[in-house]
Design an enzyme around this catalytic site. Structure first.
Site, PDB file in Angstrom:
ATOM      1  N   ILE A  59     -19.250 -13.020 -29.793  1.00 31.43           N
ATOM      2  CA  ILE A  59     -20.627 -12.446 -29.931  1.00 31.43           C
ATOM      3  C   ILE A  59     -21.211 -12.621 -31.533  1.00 31.43           C
ATOM      4  O   ILE A  59     -22.355 -12.303 -31.902  1.00 31.43           O
ATOM      5  CB  ILE A  59     -20.639 -11.274 -29.608  1.00 31.43           C
ATOM      6  N   GLY A  60     -20.228 -13.146 -32.414  1.00 26.68           N
ATOM      7  CA  GLY A  60     -20.584 -13.490 -33.804  1.00 26.68           C
ATOM      8  C   GLY A  60     -19.907 -12.664 -34.785  1.00 26.68           C
ATOM      9  O   GLY A  60     -20.327 -12.136 -35.735  1.00 26.68           O
ATOM     10  N   LYS A  61     -18.645 -11.720 -34.439  1.00 27.72           N
ATOM     11  CA  LYS A  61     -18.160 -10.961 -35.309  1.00 27.72           C
ATOM     12  C   LYS A  61     -17.569 -11.393 -36.733  1.00 27.72           C
ATOM     13  O   LYS A  61     -17.872 -11.045 -37.877  1.00 27.72           O
ATOM     14  CB  LYS A  61     -17.064 -10.088 -34.809  1.00 27.72           C
ATOM     15  N   THR A  62     -16.912 -12.588 -36.575  1.00 25.94           N
ATOM     16  CA  THR A  62     -16.360 -13.519 -37.546  1.00 25.94           C
ATOM     17  C   THR A  62     -17.454 -13.957 -38.472  1.00 25.94           C
ATOM     18  O   THR A  62     -17.393 -13.996 -39.823  1.00 25.94           O
ATOM     19  CB  THR A  62     -15.447 -14.668 -36.965  1.00 25.94           C
ATOM     20  N   PRO A  71     -17.139  -7.745 -27.464  1.00 26.77           N
ATOM     21  CA  PRO A  71     -16.626  -8.861 -26.765  1.00 26.77           C
ATOM     22  C   PRO A  71     -16.585 -10.261 -27.568  1.00 26.77           C
ATOM     23  O   PRO A  71     -17.172 -10.441 -28.506  1.00 26.77           O
ATOM     24  CB  PRO A  71     -17.771  -9.102 -25.484  1.00 26.77           C
ATOM     25  N   PRO A  72     -15.602 -11.084 -27.071  1.00 29.45           N
ATOM     26  CA  PRO A  72     -15.438 -12.456 -27.863  1.00 29.45           C
ATOM     27  C   PRO A  72     -16.718 -13.134 -27.786  1.00 29.45           C
ATOM     28  O   PRO A  72     -17.580 -13.172 -26.933  1.00 29.45           O
ATOM     29  CB  PRO A  72     -14.320 -13.194 -27.055  1.00 29.45           C
ATOM     30  N   LYS A  77     -23.086  -2.761 -19.607  1.00 30.91           N
ATOM     31  CA  LYS A  77     -23.057  -2.623 -18.059  1.00 30.91           C
ATOM     32  C   LYS A  77     -24.664  -2.896 -17.517  1.00 30.91           C
ATOM     33  O   LYS A  77     -24.908  -3.575 -16.420  1.00 30.91           O
ATOM     34  CB  LYS A  77     -22.890  -1.206 -17.895  1.00 30.91           C
ATOM     35  N   SER A 107     -15.842   6.195 -15.681  1.00 24.77           N
ATOM     36  CA  SER A 107     -17.175   6.012 -15.490  1.00 24.77           C
ATOM     37  C   SER A 107     -17.528   5.370 -13.921  1.00 24.77           C
ATOM     38  O   SER A 107     -18.847   5.506 -13.760  1.00 24.77           O
ATOM     39  CB  SER A 107     -17.707   4.923 -16.391  1.00 24.77           C
TER      40      SER A 107
END
Length: 773
Positions: free
Chosen positions: A340-343, A337-338, A715, A672
């Site tokens: 969360i620290g990927k970059t 998700p946006p 979830k 799901s």
């Protein structure tokens, strides 16, 4: 028209810039008087567009010498309902003016001084300086004028032309020169200013720095150094680069073509720009890797909370790079998700390796040329983003972040995703071809890292080249730690506030997270912390401004306490507290169940509603459901019909069923929700409500087995945020569940089910965790 004495001409008054005879000047018209003069005398069709340029030196005084000028061009335009003008004028004569009755004046005397000069030394100095100016002129026309005046021995006009190029002279100095009495005086003034400003950079012609030939001050001729032209400088840059044989042949062939061209040819600038790009790329420039695993572990730990699995995988990757001394074949892709620290974790990797970091955003790109550049035959062609980024970072082995790689789109201009295949293939990227560059460039030394929110949107061929590392959202406890250790410090520094001036209580952070954010990451949380810092800054600034002469803060309680009770007063209308689904829908009627879904922004609770009415067994679905979700409804209905008698459940064969998933404007799809749909139909058939504190997720088969799903952590965290305490997961997802933090597993009652019967039992009995609360 011949200019004669006692002529009446229109006057343009100026307060800056002096027009000398033989020179040209652009005059912006601002005053109402000048505008009226132009509209009365110059906007009419006439070939006699002559004006007097008069110079206003004070409020009530005009300089006694003016310039008679020819109006070469008159520009007019309208902006904000106001007419604006600009004049391009050429100086013709000096003139003494008489009877200045604006907007016109009487020319009392036309001054054309061109007496002979007896001082040969002065002539030599003037001519030498003029030749230097001509040799560095930006236009051939100006150079020809200089040499023409030298040949004709028009030294007065030559001095005028030289002085017109001296941008360092002020308004009054130029007026003094304009009104100087005699050619000798003007030549002496010109030589004086040449000697004072020996640095040729002070001339408007912008002579190159390498020209140190000052104007002679002792009357002796000095040797003027050779000024290297642009092509020679470019050749020097290319000679300093070690090209491969293939590239070298192509580059020097194009350089030879450039040398044989005239600068006025249309292809000259295209070829020059191409060679300048080639010379500016880092063909042989690399940074030395400095991979220390202990240092890397420290950087990752200090810069990021939680994400232990991700950090361990990154360290493994760095260890392989250290052992192998190569990064070929390994392309990481962080997905989640946006916020969360990927970059930021990609930046931490670059820091731990001692490499430069370069980010290229791919979101929204539809044209393949954005990646691989345009061919040089097109107008305004330019290289692609990859080559441009390498030119910027000036090293051929940076850490290269391909951000938002899942947001690429294919269209009529080609497929950007397909263009990335060559870039990311270790077998091909040593000879990457940009369409504009059109020669192979080695990008194999680059460490590529990609980020994506939804990995399912990637094309299979591109996904096959990426090593996927999934990053999930943060729990409440992790968000609190991130806020305390990172966000608060960053925002206090940004707003220049000392830690001693503010204290943000932990309960206030919890209140912000639960009542002001609804996200998997921490971006909105950081915005809220920033709003608090702005409020604190305002209070401190107001306290300081209450006594301008005070050296210390007035009496006020420090640190400023930010608690859960007063945080709502600070955030005010930003307060977006949501009503939790559990509270809103309690008690659950029969046929209603809480399912769980995961989106690109994290997990969420998804209510499932089913109702029945007399009919023939028809199924109606609403809520913007996708094909897979509709098929899950049929599977759940089929399982219920086949097993209702065996399990003693009611039947729905003579009932019409309506299944609805709220938030009808939102697309919903995926397998799901199968267990949730089965529970809702069983509850509807038996008329027994399900638990209002439980949620379920999992795919089902027609034989009653519960199959694994993805996004387990997201979830479970979504259920926790909404106040649900029991979550029923497929038994096949036990490994993902056990990897979750222990505090989450202790707080939540997670039931692992293998069959639909297990799921129904868990959704209808009492929760041991709930009993403890």
């Amino acid at each position: 028209m011949k200019i004669e004495e006692n002529m009446e001409l229109p006057v343009i008054l100026v307060t800056s810039g002096v027009l000398l005879p033989g020179a040209s000047l652009k005059i912006p018209i601002r005053s109402k008087l000048n505008i009226q003069t132009i509209e009365k005398y110059l906007t009419r069709s006439s070939n006699d567009n002559y004006v007097v340029i008069a110079y206003k030196v004070s409020t009530d005084k005009v300089y006694e010498v003016a310039t008679i000028a020819y109006v070469e061009k008159l520009f007019g335009w309208t902006f904000n309902s106001t007419v604006h003008y600009s004049l391009d004028v050429i100086g013709l004569h000096r003139a003494n003016i008489d009877k200045l009755s604006l907007p016109t004046c009487i020319v009392s005397k036309v001054v054309d001084l061109n007496e002979a000069i007896s001082n040969q030394n002065a002539i030599e100095k003037l001519v030498t300086g003029a030749k230097i100016i001509a040799s560095n002129s930006l236009t051939d026309k100006f150079s020809r004028e200089i040499y023409s005046l030298i040949d004709e021995k028009e030294y007065g006009k030559l001095a005028d032309l030289c002085v017109s190029q001296m941008k360092f002279l002020g308004f009054m100095q130029l007026l003094e020169f304009l009104g100087a009495n005699g050619t000798d005086a003007r030549v002496e003034m010109c030589i004086k200013w040449m000697n004072e400003k020996k640095d040729a950079n002070t001339l408007k012609l912008k002579v190159p720095n390498s020209l140190e030939a000052s104007f002679p001050v002792d009357g002796k001729k000095r040797k003027i150094p050779n000024v290297k032209n642009q092509v020679e400088q470019l050749e020097e840059k290319l000679n300093a680069i070690e090209f491969s044989d293939e590239v070298s042949d192509r580059v020097y062939s194009e350089l030879h073509r450039l040398k044989s061209m005239n600068a006025q040819q249309s292809e000259y600038n295209i070829l020059m720009n191409w060679l300048e790009l080639v010379s500016s790329l880092p063909w042989n420039t690399s940074t030395i890797d400095d991979i220390e695993l202990h240092k890397a572990r420290t950087i990752l730990t200090e810069s990021h909370e939680a994400m232990d699995d991700v950090k361990e995988r990154v360290l493994e990757h760095l260890a392989v790079c250290k052992m192998n001394n190569s990064v070929k074949g390994m392309i990481l892709c962080f997905t989640g998700p946006p916020g969360i620290g990927k970059t930021s974790i990609a930046k931490a990797i670059a820091e731990s390796m001692g490499r430069k970091f370069q980010r290229v955003s791919l979101g929204g790109i539809r044209d393949e040329s954005d990646i691989r550049g345009h061919r040089r035959t097109y107008v305004a062609a330019m290289p692609g983003r990859i080559i441009e980024a390498l030119k910027t970072c000036k090293t051929n082995n940076p850490v290269f972040l391909l951000d938002e790689v899942d947001k690429l789109y294919s269209g009529n201009q080609g497929s950007p995703s397909a263009a990335l295949l060559e870039l990311l293939d270790p077998e091909q990227n040593s000879t990457f071809h940009d369409h504009y560059l059109n020669i192979p460039f080695d990008v194999s030394k680059i460490m590529f890292i990609a980020t994506a929110n939804d990995i399912d949107r990637l094309e299979p061929a591109l996904r096959d080249r990426l090593e996927i590392i999934e990053m999930s959202g943060y729990s409440l406890k992790e968000k609190v730690k991130i806020c305390e250790n990172h966000l608060l410090t960053r925002q206090l520094t940004k707003h220049c506030i000392s830690h001693d001036y503010v204290k943000l209580e932990r309960q206030a952070i919890v209140a912000m997270i639960e009542e002001y954010t609804m996200e998997a990451g921490v971006r909105q949380l950081e915005r809220n912390v920033g709003a608090i810092c702005r409020n604190v800054a305002l209070r401190l600034a107001e306290a300081l401004n209450s006594d301008p002469g005070a050296d210390v803060l007035p009496v006020m309680e420090l640190p400023i306490q930010i608690s859960a009770s007063n945080i709502h007063k600070i955030l005010k209308n930003k307060h977006m507290k949501r009503v939790k689904i559990v509270e809103k829908m309690r008690p659950l009627p029969a046929g209603v169940c809480f399912g769980l879904s995961v989106t690109t922004i994290g997990g969420r609770v998804m209510p499932i509603e089913a109702s029945k009415s007399k009919g023939t067994g028809k199924i109606v679905t609403t809520g913007h459901l996708g094909k897979v979700l509709k098929e899950s409804i049929l599977v759940a209905k089929g399982w219920l019909s086949a097993n209702s008698e065996r399990l003693g459940l009611g039947t729905l064969e003579d009932q019409d069923i309506h299944v609805h998933l709220p938030a009808g404007a939102v697309n919903k799809d995926g397998p799901s929700a199968g267990t949730g749909l089965a529970c809702a139909l069983v509850s509807l058939a038996t008329n027994i409500p399900l638990r209002s504190d439980a949620a379920v997720t999992g795919e089902i088969s027609l034989t009653g087995h519960v199959l694994p799903i993805g996004g387990v952590k997201e979830k479970v965290l979504a259920a926790q945020r909404e106040g649900l305490r029991r979550v029923v997961l497929p038994k096949s997802n036990e490994e993902e569940y056990l990897k979750m933090d222990e505090d989450i597993r202790l707080e939540m009652d997670v039931v692992l089910a293998e069959t639909i019967e297990d799921v129904i039992g868990a959704m209808m009995d009492k929760s041991p965790v709930l009993a403890k609360l």
